[in-house]
Design an enzyme around this catalytic site. Structure first.
Site, mmCIF file in Angstrom:
data_model
loop_
_atom_site.group_PDB
_atom_site.id
_atom_site.type_symbol
_atom_site.label_atom_id
_atom_site.label_comp_id
_atom_site.label_asym_id
_atom_site.label_seq_id
_atom_site.Cartn_x
_atom_site.Cartn_y
_atom_site.Cartn_z
ATOM 1 N N LYS A 261 0.844 -1.200 0.000
ATOM 2 C CA LYS A 261 0.000 0.000 0.000
ATOM 3 C C LYS A 261 0.876 1.246 0.000
ATOM 4 C CE LYS A 261 -3.390 2.368 3.006
ATOM 5 N NZ LYS A 261 -4.286 2.236 4.181
ATOM 6 N N ASP A 266 -2.887 9.879 4.095
ATOM 7 C CA ASP A 266 -4.273 9.446 4.219
ATOM 8 C C ASP A 266 -5.032 10.377 5.164
ATOM 9 O OD1 ASP A 266 -6.672 8.144 4.324
ATOM 10 O OD2 ASP A 266 -5.944 6.397 5.462
ATOM 11 N N LYS A 273 -10.669 12.090 8.539
ATOM 12 C CA LYS A 273 -10.222 11.642 9.864
ATOM 13 C C LYS A 273 -10.218 12.821 10.832
ATOM 14 C CE LYS A 273 -6.941 8.046 8.314
ATOM 15 N NZ LYS A 273 -7.560 6.898 8.983
ATOM 16 N N ASP A 284 1.319 6.006 5.792
ATOM 17 C CA ASP A 284 0.382 5.051 5.199
ATOM 18 C C ASP A 284 0.917 4.409 3.907
ATOM 19 O OD1 ASP A 284 -1.984 3.752 5.724
ATOM 20 O OD2 ASP A 284 -3.221 5.139 4.567
ATOM 21 N N ASP A 343 -12.349 6.496 3.651
ATOM 22 C CA ASP A 343 -11.152 6.252 4.465
ATOM 23 C C ASP A 343 -10.692 4.791 4.371
ATOM 24 O OD1 ASP A 343 -9.086 6.821 6.141
ATOM 25 O OD2 ASP A 343 -10.282 6.923 7.985
ATOM 26 N N ARG A 347 -7.658 -0.764 0.726
ATOM 27 C CA ARG A 347 -8.151 -1.966 0.054
ATOM 28 C C ARG A 347 -8.532 -1.670 -1.388
ATOM 29 N NH1 ARG A 347 -12.666 -2.711 4.563
ATOM 30 N NH2 ARG A 347 -11.054 -1.574 5.690
HETATM 31 N N1 BES Z 1 -4.546 3.935 6.987
HETATM 32 C C1 BES Z 1 -5.703 3.601 7.722
HETATM 33 C C2 BES Z 1 -5.470 2.529 8.768
HETATM 34 C C3 BES Z 1 -4.583 2.907 9.912
HETATM 35 C C4 BES Z 1 -5.118 3.406 11.074
HETATM 36 C C5 BES Z 1 -3.238 2.688 9.850
HETATM 37 C C6 BES Z 1 -4.318 3.702 12.134
HETATM 38 C C7 BES Z 1 -2.426 2.989 10.908
HETATM 39 C C8 BES Z 1 -2.970 3.494 12.054
HETATM 40 C C9 BES Z 1 -6.790 3.080 6.778
HETATM 41 O O1 BES Z 1 -6.797 3.604 5.504
HETATM 42 C C10 BES Z 1 -8.111 3.410 7.400
HETATM 43 O O2 BES Z 1 -8.383 4.549 7.572
HETATM 44 N N2 BES Z 1 -8.859 2.382 7.746
HETATM 45 C C11 BES Z 1 -10.118 2.541 8.376
HETATM 46 C C12 BES Z 1 -11.093 1.546 7.788
HETATM 47 C C13 BES Z 1 -12.513 1.776 8.174
HETATM 48 C C14 BES Z 1 -13.023 3.066 7.548
HETATM 49 C C15 BES Z 1 -13.337 0.608 7.710
HETATM 50 C C16 BES Z 1 -9.949 2.280 9.864
HETATM 51 O O3 BES Z 1 -9.181 1.404 10.248
HETATM 52 O O4 BES Z 1 -10.564 3.004 10.645
HETATM 53 ZN ZN ZN Z 2 -4.954 4.297 4.812
HETATM 54 ZN ZN ZN Z 3 -7.898 5.415 5.361
#
Ligand code: BES
Ligand code: ZN
Ligand code: ZN
Length: 494
Positions: A261, A266, A273, A284, A343, A347
């Site tokens: 990735k 992000d 966020k 990220d 967010d 994926r």
């Molecule tokens: N990059 C984030 C995941 C992340 C969170 C990495 C904290 C490192 C530390 C990812 O893109 C994300 O935001 N995921 C969301 C998914 C949700 C919206 C289903 C998450 O984990 O909240």
């Molecule tokens: Zn992310």
């Molecule tokens: Zn994200």
């Protein structure tokens, strides 16, 4: 930093000495090498309990007008290569803080490990533990302290060439981890998708592997719409980075594909966020950096393998033309995706990368991603989440994780979890039902891996260190490089 391997007795060296000590009141087996005054002084210190030999404990002890830098390696029964790596890091940092730029040290004997592996662990620990990200600071000349030389002393000349090989391997790997760390530590204005691609191209030229970069127009032409959907909110053009290394003896082999990735920032996109700690989301792209770092290391080590690295790189921002919750995209694989939450962008970009990866007919695909906050909740910072479609591959990746000290722990992908990502309007949606967030994300990826054996590693909890610990510095860890190199080193043709 220079590493010199010398044969002889450690305490005959005239440099300051770095000595590893086990926890307890006895001297470690390798102390047989030390002179009597040194043995006596260390024993007395242990008796006084001012130093106990606990893992990563340090003590500066002068004996007969020479300096000893002591470091604890923990309990004898618990000694592993990773603990040696940690202790080497802590000790080297202590030495540097004390103004020692050169020191001599011995090899510790680790159960079930050869002198080559011990030398590799010591080298990695020393380089990674003294790593600094200071390229954005103005440091007055003369104020920057660096380790100049580490002399690794082996008692028997017989072990010299093994130790030298271990040092070379450790150097190639640790320098690649450092390169990955640099990219991850760089803020998003210093590491855009285009700059990340340029880094890959420079490494490719230097180490002799191929690098091809697709820009937005080429991505549009082939239908990489999921990456482009994420990129829509940003002015920064996206890149799809393709690196390929083919070692000698791997000419006619199908490749192993590594995917990472590469979200250089992000913000969450329209599903934005919270501001608190948002600055950390520059990391990220750590999965992408790990993939590039591992390919660099494989080339530097001239491993006899064929590997392809794929990194979809883009920012995820809420611009006027950003994708919106409810939008549906048809990615490269042909499946349609309802974007419920912008967010959950990792994926999306990986879906296209997994679809693209199949064009190489790889023996297996392994992806690394800072994919879910849920994985940080589940496993914390001590293991990455491990999921996949092929039990043998899962076992192999797990074993490589154990050997490298970059731990991974399996999570199930039972079909029941797939229910949560069914969409009313498209083939899939990009979020689950709020439960088992790491697994539903993994399940989503599985839908794009086709029939190729595939493993997914969620490194969200490991890519960034909140504090100093062993060979980790505050900030980027470069996690994944060592695991992938371990995997490649023992990879057997399918
Ligand atoms: N990059 C984030 C995941 C992340 C969170 C990495 C904290 C490192 C530390 C990812 O893109 C994300 O935001 N995921 C969301 C998914 C949700 C919206 C289903 C998450 O984990 O909240
Ligand atoms: Zn992310
Ligand atoms: Zn994200």
């Amino acid at each position: 930093m220079k590493f010199t391997v010398a044969a002889g007795r450690l305490t005959d060296r005239k440099e300051p000495l770095l000595l590893g000590v086990l926890e307890g009141k006895e001297l470690p087996p390798w102390a047989a090498q030390w002179t009597d005054p040194i043995r006596k002084a260390v024993l007395e210190l242990l008796k006084s309990k001012r130093f106990q030999g606990k893992l990563n404990e340090t003590f500066l002890l002068p004996v007969q007008s020479r300096w000893l830098i002591l470091v604890g390696a923990g309990k004898k029964e618990e000694l592993t290569l990773d603990r040696v790596r940690q202790a080497a890091a802590t000790a080297s940092r202590r030495a540097l803080a004390g103004g020692f730029e050169t020191f001599a040290r011995g090899l510790v004997s680790v159960p079930k490990a050869g002198p080559d592996q011990a030398a590799q662990a010591v080298t990695e620990g020393t380089i990674l533990g003294t790593y600094r990200f200071d390229e954005l600071k103005n440091i007055p000349p003369g104020e920057k302290r660096v380790l100049k030389e580490v002399i690794l002393v082996v008692p028997s000349p017989r072990d010299k060439s093994a130790a030298q090989a271990g040092v070379r391997r450790g150097q190639a790997i640790a320098e690649s981890v450092g390169w990955a760390r640099d990219m991850v530590n760089r803020p998003s204005n210093r590491l855009t998708p285009a700059l990340m691609a340029r880094e890959a191209q420079r490494a490719a030229r230097r180490f002799g592997f191929r690098c091809r970069v697709l820009g937005p127009a080429q991505m549009r032409r082939i239908g990489m719409n999921a990456v482009l959907a994420v990129a829509r909110g940003s002015r920064e053009p996206s890149r799809f980075i393709i690196v390929e290394y083919k070692g000698k003896g791997a000419r006619n082999r199908r490749p192993l594909a590594w995917l990472g990735k590469g979200i250089t920032f992000d913000s969450g996109g329209i599903s934005i966020k919270p501001a608190d700690k948002m600055e950390q989301m520059k990391y990220d792209m750590a999965g992408g950096a790990a993939v590039l770092g591992a390919v660099r290391a494989a080339a530097a080590l001239a491993l006899p393998i064929h590997v392809v690295g794929l990194v979809p790189a883009t920012e995820n921002l809420p611009g006027g033309s950003a994708q919106k919750p409810g939008d549906v995209v048809r990615g490269l694989g042909g499946k349609t995706i309802e974007v419920i939450n912008t967010d959950a962008e990792g994926r999306l970009v990986l879906a296209d990368a997994l679809a693209y990866g199949q064009r190489f007919k790889p023996e297996a695909m392994v992806d690394l991603a800072t994919l879910t906050g849920a994985c940080v909740v589940a496993l914390g910072s001590h293991a990455m989440g491990l999921m996949g479609s092929d039990d043998a591959l899962i076992e192999e990746v797990k074993a490589a994780a154990d050997r490298s000290g970059e731990r991974a722990w399996p999570l199930p992908l039972w079909p029941e979890y797939g229910e949560a990502i069914k969409s009313e309007v498209a083939d899939l949606k990009n979020v689950g039902d709020g439960k088992a967030g790491t697994i539903t994300a993994g399940y989503f990826l599985k839908e794009f891996a086709g029939k190729t054996p595939w493993v997914h590693l969620d490194i969200a909890g490991l890519a960034w260190a909140d504090g100093e610990k062993g060979y980790l510095r505050k900030g980027a860890t470069g996690v994944g490089v060592r695991l992938l190199v371990e995997l490649a080193s023992r990879w057997k043709r399918r």
